[in-house]
Design a protein around this motif. Structure first.
Motif, PDB file in Angstrom:
ATOM      1  N   LYS A  41      47.484 -13.110  -5.523  1.00  0.00           N
ATOM      2  CA  LYS A  41      46.686 -13.642  -4.430  1.00  0.00           C
ATOM      3  C   LYS A  41      45.948 -12.497  -3.733  1.00  0.00           C
ATOM      4  O   LYS A  41      46.239 -11.326  -3.957  1.00  0.00           O
ATOM      5  CB  LYS A  41      47.590 -14.374  -3.429  1.00  0.00           C
ATOM      6  N   LEU A  42      45.026 -12.870  -2.861  1.00  0.00           N
ATOM      7  CA  LEU A  42      44.263 -11.860  -2.130  1.00  0.00           C
ATOM      8  C   LEU A  42      45.187 -10.934  -1.344  1.00  0.00           C
ATOM      9  O   LEU A  42      45.008  -9.711  -1.334  1.00  0.00           O
ATOM     10  CB  LEU A  42      43.271 -12.549  -1.187  1.00  0.00           C
ATOM     11  N   LYS A  43      46.194 -11.511  -0.697  1.00  0.00           N
ATOM     12  CA  LYS A  43      47.116 -10.701   0.095  1.00  0.00           C
ATOM     13  C   LYS A  43      47.874  -9.711  -0.779  1.00  0.00           C
ATOM     14  O   LYS A  43      48.246  -8.623  -0.319  1.00  0.00           O
ATOM     15  CB  LYS A  43      48.098 -11.602   0.845  1.00  0.00           C
ATOM     16  N   ASP A  44      48.118 -10.058  -2.043  1.00  0.00           N
ATOM     17  CA  ASP A  44      48.797  -9.132  -2.951  1.00  0.00           C
ATOM     18  C   ASP A  44      47.961  -7.874  -3.163  1.00  0.00           C
ATOM     19  O   ASP A  44      48.490  -6.758  -3.172  1.00  0.00           O
ATOM     20  CB  ASP A  44      49.067  -9.801  -4.301  1.00  0.00           C
ATOM     21  N   TYR A  45      46.655  -8.052  -3.332  1.00  0.00           N
ATOM     22  CA  TYR A  45      45.784  -6.891  -3.526  1.00  0.00           C
ATOM     23  C   TYR A  45      45.762  -6.010  -2.276  1.00  0.00           C
ATOM     24  O   TYR A  45      45.793  -4.776  -2.372  1.00  0.00           O
ATOM     25  CB  TYR A  45      44.369  -7.347  -3.885  1.00  0.00           C
ATOM     26  N   VAL A  46      45.719  -6.646  -1.104  1.00  0.00           N
ATOM     27  CA  VAL A  46      45.757  -5.876   0.140  1.00  0.00           C
ATOM     28  C   VAL A  46      47.087  -5.130   0.256  1.00  0.00           C
ATOM     29  O   VAL A  46      47.127  -3.957   0.651  1.00  0.00           O
ATOM     30  CB  VAL A  46      45.541  -6.792   1.358  1.00  0.00           C
ATOM     31  N   SER A  47      48.177  -5.791  -0.103  1.00  0.00           N
ATOM     32  CA  SER A  47      49.497  -5.160  -0.025  1.00  0.00           C
ATOM     33  C   SER A  47      49.596  -3.964  -0.969  1.00  0.00           C
ATOM     34  O   SER A  47      50.220  -2.949  -0.635  1.00  0.00           O
ATOM     35  CB  SER A  47      50.591  -6.181  -0.352  1.00  0.00           C
ATOM     36  N   ILE A  48      49.002  -4.084  -2.147  1.00  0.00           N
ATOM     37  CA  ILE A  48      49.010  -2.964  -3.096  1.00  0.00           C
ATOM     38  C   ILE A  48      48.268  -1.771  -2.500  1.00  0.00           C
ATOM     39  O   ILE A  48      48.728  -0.626  -2.582  1.00  0.00           O
ATOM     40  CB  ILE A  48      48.381  -3.386  -4.435  1.00  0.00           C
ATOM     41  N   ILE A  49      47.125  -2.037  -1.877  1.00  0.00           N
ATOM     42  CA  ILE A  49      46.363  -0.959  -1.238  1.00  0.00           C
ATOM     43  C   ILE A  49      47.168  -0.346  -0.098  1.00  0.00           C
ATOM     44  O   ILE A  49      47.296   0.881   0.010  1.00  0.00           O
ATOM     45  CB  ILE A  49      45.019  -1.494  -0.706  1.00  0.00           C
ATOM     46  N   ALA A  50      47.725  -1.189   0.758  1.00  0.00           N
ATOM     47  CA  ALA A  50      48.436  -0.704   1.946  1.00  0.00           C
ATOM     48  C   ALA A  50      49.617   0.177   1.579  1.00  0.00           C
ATOM     49  O   ALA A  50      49.880   1.191   2.234  1.00  0.00           O
ATOM     50  CB  ALA A  50      48.907  -1.890   2.789  1.00  0.00           C
ATOM     51  N   GLY A  51      50.347  -0.170   0.530  1.00  0.00           N
ATOM     52  CA  GLY A  51      51.569   0.545   0.194  1.00  0.00           C
ATOM     53  C   GLY A  51      51.408   1.687  -0.781  1.00  0.00           C
ATOM     54  O   GLY A  51      52.365   2.412  -1.052  1.00  0.00           O
ATOM     55  N   ALA A  52      50.209   1.891  -1.310  1.00  0.00           N
ATOM     56  CA  ALA A  52      50.003   2.925  -2.331  1.00  0.00           C
ATOM     57  C   ALA A  52      50.050   4.325  -1.720  1.00  0.00           C
ATOM     58  O   ALA A  52      49.603   4.533  -0.585  1.00  0.00           O
ATOM     59  CB  ALA A  52      48.665   2.716  -3.024  1.00  0.00           C
ATOM     60  N   PRO A  53      50.558   5.308  -2.450  1.00  0.00           N
ATOM     61  CA  PRO A  53      50.617   6.690  -1.957  1.00  0.00           C
ATOM     62  C   PRO A  53      49.292   7.418  -2.178  1.00  0.00           C
ATOM     63  O   PRO A  53      49.198   8.380  -2.942  1.00  0.00           O
ATOM     64  CB  PRO A  53      51.750   7.300  -2.787  1.00  0.00           C
ATOM     65  N   ILE A  54      48.259   6.933  -1.494  1.00  0.00           N
ATOM     66  CA  ILE A  54      46.924   7.529  -1.570  1.00  0.00           C
ATOM     67  C   ILE A  54      46.427   7.752  -0.150  1.00  0.00           C
ATOM     68  O   ILE A  54      47.033   7.286   0.817  1.00  0.00           O
ATOM     69  CB  ILE A  54      45.940   6.618  -2.343  1.00  0.00           C
ATOM     70  N   SER A  55      45.310   8.439  -0.004  1.00  0.00           N
ATOM     71  CA  SER A  55      44.805   8.764   1.325  1.00  0.00           C
ATOM     72  C   SER A  55      44.335   7.514   2.067  1.00  0.00           C
ATOM     73  O   SER A  55      43.918   6.522   1.453  1.00  0.00           O
ATOM     74  CB  SER A  55      43.644   9.752   1.216  1.00  0.00           C
ATOM     75  N   LEU A  56      44.388   7.582   3.400  1.00  0.00           N
ATOM     76  CA  LEU A  56      43.872   6.475   4.205  1.00  0.00           C
ATOM     77  C   LEU A  56      42.387   6.264   3.942  1.00  0.00           C
ATOM     78  O   LEU A  56      41.900   5.129   3.971  1.00  0.00           O
ATOM     79  CB  LEU A  56      44.097   6.744   5.694  1.00  0.00           C
ATOM     80  N   GLY A  57      41.662   7.340   3.678  1.00  0.00           N
ATOM     81  CA  GLY A  57      40.241   7.214   3.392  1.00  0.00           C
ATOM     82  C   GLY A  57      39.981   6.382   2.151  1.00  0.00           C
ATOM     83  O   GLY A  57      39.060   5.561   2.119  1.00  0.00           O
TER      84      GLY A  57
END
Length: 314
Positions: free
Chosen positions: A35-51
């Motif tokens: 779902k859309l929220k899953d994609y947002v959750s993947i972004i939010a929790g990934a160990p990458i820069s805030l930028g």
């Protein structure tokens, strides 16, 4: 929110944030389960820069495939991230309190050094990079695999009465790796600029808490042995064996060896895959980096034997 129709290239860029080879391949093949929220959750929790997270969220917002409710949700996600980045990069009136974080002998999150006071992000990054370079030797390199920085941000214009005890309260807490890259933030609940409404609160929740939760469909089966290395956001790299595999947040039950040599069982998606996990401030979900261990590589019996001898994590 139901299934979404993001552009394939954008979906792939987001799914590429998952380092787990089996899970990445599975989700690339079965993206219709997300779902859309899953994609947002993947972004939010990934160990990458805030930028980079900010860039991906805004790319989602520019998508022409979103329905109005989805667009409202993604717009709030962008606003939430934009505020965190704006506070972080402000060049006036900011005070940073930074602490070097690691773990004690019982796997408990602990302050290893600090606090230190800085007044800009640029100076903070330079300071932590210099700290790392000056500390580098062969022994320190292994130790730094489990070290990161916790950065609390205060504003000089903040009303000193906004804290219950009259002291200044942090607006945000940022999590920075040893190289000075800010990868996570916590929007403290006593700050004054939270998003309003039920949808706003849902968006804030995705970034607020210290939590490894990421609830995605997985390709795993009972009996699979996983090797999980979430350092520096875990005190080591660990093995566990899956007992049950279901779709909900507690559906993946795994077993592992505790500090006394006994078997424990926990919910993998909640970060319960190593002993004393409740004493660890986990930011990174094990789903990002879990990989299946072949029985020809290492048997579960051998893993248990090594664990009981104190040689499991590496």
């Amino acid at each position: 929110m139901g299934r979404t129709k993001l552009e394939s290239k954008l979906k792939n860029r987001i799914l590429d944030l998952i380092e787990s080879p089996e899970l990445h391949a599975y989700l690339m093949e079965h993206a219709e389960r997300l779902k859309l929220k899953d994609y947002v959750s993947i972004i939010a929790g990934a160990p990458i820069s805030l930028g980079r997270k900010q860039e991906l969220l805004h790319d989602m917002k520019r998508s022409s495939c979103l329905k109005k409710q989805e667009m409202d949700y993604v717009s709030l996600c962008c606003a939430c991230m934009d505020r965190a980045v704006q506070f972080l990069t402000s060049e006036t009136g900011t005070i940073f309190l930074i602490q070097l974080m690691g773990y004690d002998d019982k796997h408990k999150s602990d302050i290893m050094d600090g606090p230190y006071i800085m007044t800009s992000l640029a100076n903070t990054k330079n300071a932590v990079k210099n700290y790392y370079r000056e500390d580098m030797d062969e022994d320190a390199d292994a130790e730094w695999k489990t070290l990161y920085w916790r950065v609390e941000l205060y504003t000089a214009s903040q009303d000193v009465n906004n804290g219950e005890d009259g002291f200044l309260s942090a607006e945000y807490t940022y999590i920075m790796d040893k190289d000075g890259e800010v990868q996570y933030y916590i929007h403290e609940w006593n700050s004054s600029n939270h998003l309003n409404g039920s949808l706003g609160r849902m968006v804030e929740d995705q970034f607020f808490s210290v939590s490894p939760d990421l609830n995605l469909p997985v390709p795993y089966h009972p009996g699979d042995v996983l090797f999980i290395d979430c350092r520096p956001y875990a005190p080591g790299a660990f093995y566990c064996r899956l007992k049950e595999v279901g779709d909900d947040c507690c559906g993946i039950q795994c077993e592992y060896v505790d500090a006394e040599g006994n078997m424990e069982t926990g919910a993998l998606k909640h970060g319960d895959y190593f002993f004393n996990h409740r004493e660890v401030e986990q930011y990174l979900s094990p789903l990002y980096r879990a990989r299946i261990v072949s029985k020809y590589e290492l048997s579960w019996d051998e893993i248990v034997r090594r664990s009981k001898n104190g040689n499991e994590s590496r």
